[in-house]
Structures are given as C-alpha cells and as structure tokens.
Design an enzyme around this catalytic site. Structure first.
Site, PDB file in Angstrom:
ATOM      1  N   HIS A  70     -43.951  -2.445  -8.597  1.00 48.91           N
ATOM      2  CA  HIS A  70     -45.329  -2.912  -8.643  1.00 48.91           C
ATOM      3  C   HIS A  70     -46.240  -1.949  -7.892  1.00 48.91           C
ATOM      4  O   HIS A  70     -45.922  -1.524  -6.771  1.00 48.91           O
ATOM      5  CB  HIS A  70     -45.441  -4.315  -8.055  1.00 48.91           C
ATOM      6  CG  HIS A  70     -44.924  -5.384  -8.955  1.00 48.91           C
ATOM      7  ND1 HIS A  70     -44.310  -6.530  -8.503  1.00 48.91           N
ATOM      8  CD2 HIS A  70     -44.946  -5.483 -10.309  1.00 48.91           C
ATOM      9  CE1 HIS A  70     -43.977  -7.291  -9.527  1.00 48.91           C
ATOM     10  NE2 HIS A  70     -44.344  -6.677 -10.641  1.00 48.91           N
ATOM     11  N   GLU A  73     -47.514  -2.475  -4.310  1.00 48.75           N
ATOM     12  CA  GLU A  73     -46.428  -2.646  -3.344  1.00 48.75           C
ATOM     13  C   GLU A  73     -45.854  -1.281  -2.972  1.00 48.75           C
ATOM     14  O   GLU A  73     -44.676  -1.129  -2.645  1.00 48.75           O
ATOM     15  CB  GLU A  73     -45.373  -3.585  -3.928  1.00 48.75           C
ATOM     16  CG  GLU A  73     -45.960  -4.977  -4.211  1.00 48.75           C
ATOM     17  CD  GLU A  73     -45.041  -5.917  -4.977  1.00 48.75           C
ATOM     18  OE1 GLU A  73     -43.847  -5.593  -5.135  1.00 48.75           O
ATOM     19  OE2 GLU A  73     -45.521  -6.982  -5.409  1.00 48.75           O
ATOM     20  N   HIS A 225     -39.648  -5.160  -3.089  1.00 51.38           N
ATOM     21  CA  HIS A 225     -41.003  -5.609  -3.398  1.00 51.38           C
ATOM     22  C   HIS A 225     -41.667  -6.062  -2.093  1.00 51.38           C
ATOM     23  O   HIS A 225     -41.061  -6.021  -1.029  1.00 51.38           O
ATOM     24  CB  HIS A 225     -40.962  -6.770  -4.398  1.00 51.38           C
ATOM     25  CG  HIS A 225     -40.547  -6.380  -5.777  1.00 51.38           C
ATOM     26  ND1 HIS A 225     -41.432  -6.295  -6.829  1.00 51.38           N
ATOM     27  CD2 HIS A 225     -39.335  -6.045  -6.283  1.00 51.38           C
ATOM     28  CE1 HIS A 225     -40.782  -5.933  -7.924  1.00 51.38           C
ATOM     29  NE2 HIS A 225     -39.506  -5.773  -7.618  1.00 51.38           N
ATOM     30  N   GLU A 284     -38.239  -9.211  -0.917  1.00 50.19           N
ATOM     31  CA  GLU A 284     -39.685  -9.298  -0.680  1.00 50.19           C
ATOM     32  C   GLU A 284     -39.952  -8.929   0.776  1.00 50.19           C
ATOM     33  O   GLU A 284     -39.859  -9.760   1.684  1.00 50.19           O
ATOM     34  CB  GLU A 284     -40.199 -10.701  -1.001  1.00 50.19           C
ATOM     35  CG  GLU A 284     -40.052 -11.099  -2.461  1.00 50.19           C
ATOM     36  CD  GLU A 284     -41.037 -10.406  -3.391  1.00 50.19           C
ATOM     37  OE1 GLU A 284     -41.923  -9.675  -2.890  1.00 50.19           O
ATOM     38  OE2 GLU A 284     -40.934 -10.603  -4.617  1.00 50.19           O
TER      39      GLU A 284
END
Length: 314
Positions: A70, A73, A225, A284
């Site tokens: 992404h 990110e 991420h 994450e």
C-alpha cells in the site's frame, strides 16, 4: 548499528519520508557493504520502476517478507531494509553484538542463528509508483494526471492514497475470494483504495509478487502493512495448524496482538494460504493514522525487528 560494534554508520535512515529513489540508493549501498546480499529484479511497476527482491542466507528453506504493498504505508520499506541491514551484518559477523541506533536489542549471534538453514527473500517495494505519489503528489509529466485527480475525488493531495498508479489496490488483487471482496468493497472503478482491478493479478506489481512466490515455493510468508499493532494469521480455515502458534510467538516478542480475521479476501496472505496451505501473515506495524509519522520509526522498528527474527526462525 554503531561505529563501536561494526565500524559503520547505519545505511538505512529516514529524513523526509521515504521514496522509491531512497530505497534504490540504500539497496545499492547495502549490496556494496554486505557480500551476503543478492539482488534480483522480479518485475517492473506500471511506470517501469524496478521491483527488486533482496535475498540473504543460503539455507534450503525459503521464507518471504514484503513491504509497501500500500502506497501510504511506505514506512514499511525502511523498516524491512533496516532489518535486512542488521541481519546481513550479523550473518557476516555472527560473534559480535550488532545493534543499530534503534537499539532493537538483537544480538548478532541471535540473528545469524535465525538464518540457520533458511534463505530470506524480501521484496521491500511492491508499489514503487504509489510510494512516490502518496508523498509528493502528481508530478508535471505524470501520464495519469487527469485520471488520478478524478480517482482521488478531485483532490491533488495524495497522502491517503493506498493503490498503485492506476488506482488498483494491490492487496485486493489476489485470486482468493477476489469476486467476494469486489462485491464487499462495492468499488467498481479505480480509486485511492479498495478497487481490486478488472481481474485478479491484472496489475504488474501483484503479478510479479505472485510469480516469485510460485517460482520459489516459500514455506511461509509475511506482508508488512500499517497500522494497528496486529498480526493476521488465518484465511477461511485453510491455514495449517501451526499458523496460530507462530502468530502467538510473533505477538509475544513484539507486543502485538494475534488476531483471527474474518470478512476479508483477495490479499496476498489470503492467496498464499489458499494456494499453498502454508502459514501466511499480515503484520500491521505501528499505531495511529496512515501515513505514520517518521518520528515513530525507531519505536516501530524495536517491535518489528524481533518479530521478523522470530518469523524467520519459524
């Protein structure tokens, strides 16, 4: 790493964000310093930027970590490259205590042992066009200028942009419940996020990652991420029994939470579990609002470094 322990200043540092060009420069410098590192181009982005794999170790078991799927990110790229730098230093100097200025506390022997029997394949910049777009906006000769402004709801500020340069979310591109995710998202056209494209793997960045994964046949994979300090480890009960146990160990060393996720499809981790029935993880990193500020980098790295070391160890 410090001059006291290695005689070198760390290569991977942040100043004002982190662009594709920063990553390419640092990869080149890492290759010059560490003979144990190898580089391989696995594909090109929509705009022709090189998508590179950086490899360390020579074990029979191959594991994989990727970053910057992404666009906003992008902080995951220097997090991964910093870890590779520390790992390569420990691999080549296994008896020393190797620390960088993040003070992750990982000893060189501890890291080199993680590579015992293992080869780590990394792809630090899956979405290089998007990385730059999310930080710098549209440049004068960008071939998608008018479309990008339309896809971005008329805004010329792209800090929340997650997709690639064609408005396709690369983590909705993989053939694992792709149709279901498309319906769930309800996004039928290019956008800043959540549009899965016209077909699975229609974007060169996602296709390159899938080709590499199929060619090497990794025993486990992780995708970095941001944000949430969580570890997703399952997919539709297709994951092997060992997946949760490793997720709990990753959580223990990092302070993150292992989460059994439902209602999500078409991600890289989902596809890997579905196709190979082997452990796959979405990590994450950090906590807050994307893009995470660079002031959090050292703290996040202190959590991610032991997590990645444990992941490699398996």
């Amino acid at each position: 790493m410090t001059a006291k322990t290695t005689g070198h200043k760390p290569i991977v540092r942040l100043h004002d964000g982190y662009r594709y060009e920063d990553g390419i420069t640092h990869i080149g410098q890492l290759l010059e310093r560490y003979s144990s590192l190898r580089r391989m181009e696995i594909g090109k982005s929509v705009l022709g930027k090189s998508i590179d794999a950086l490899v360390v170790g020579d074990g029979a078991e191959c594991v994989h970590v990727n970053a910057s799927v992404h666009a906003n990110e992008w902080i995951t790229t220097p997090l991964l490259l910093r870890f590779i730098e520390q790992l390569a230093a420990s691999y080549e100097q296994p008896v020393s205590v190797v620390k960088d200025h993040s003070d992750s506390g990982l000893a060189g022997k501890q890291l080199s042992d993680a590579l015992s029997g293992v080869t780590l394949w990394t792809v630090p910049m899956v979405n290089p066009d998007g990385m730059n777009l999310s930080q710098d906006g549209i440049w004068p000769d960008c071939p998608f200028r008018d479309q990008l402004i339309k896809w971005n709801s008329g805004k010329e500020e792209f800090s929340r942009w997650k997709a690639n340069i064609r408005g396709v979310d690369l983590n909705d591109q993989f053939p694992a419940g792709w149709e279901e995710e498309r319906v769930r998202r309800g996004i039928a056209d290019p956008a800043s996020q959540d549009y899965g494209g016209e077909n699975p793997l229609c974007e060169p960045e996602a296709a390159a990652l899938a080709r590499l994964t199929r060619r090497i046949g990794f025993s486990r994979v992780a995708s970095l991420h941001t944000q949430g300090r969580e570890i997703y480890w399952n997919y539709r009960n297709l994951e092997p029994a060992c997946s949760e146990g490793l997720a709990q160990r990753l959580a223990k060393v990092s302070g993150y939470k292992a989460v059994k996720l439902t209602g999500s499809d078409a991600g890289y981790k989902d596809w890997f579990i579905s196709e190979f029935r082997r452990p796959g993880y979405t990590i994450e990193a950090g906590e807050g609002v994307n893009p995470l500020p660079i002031q959090q980098f050292e703290q996040i790295y202190s959590e991610i470094a032991p997590l990645l070391a444990e992941f490699i160890r398996g």
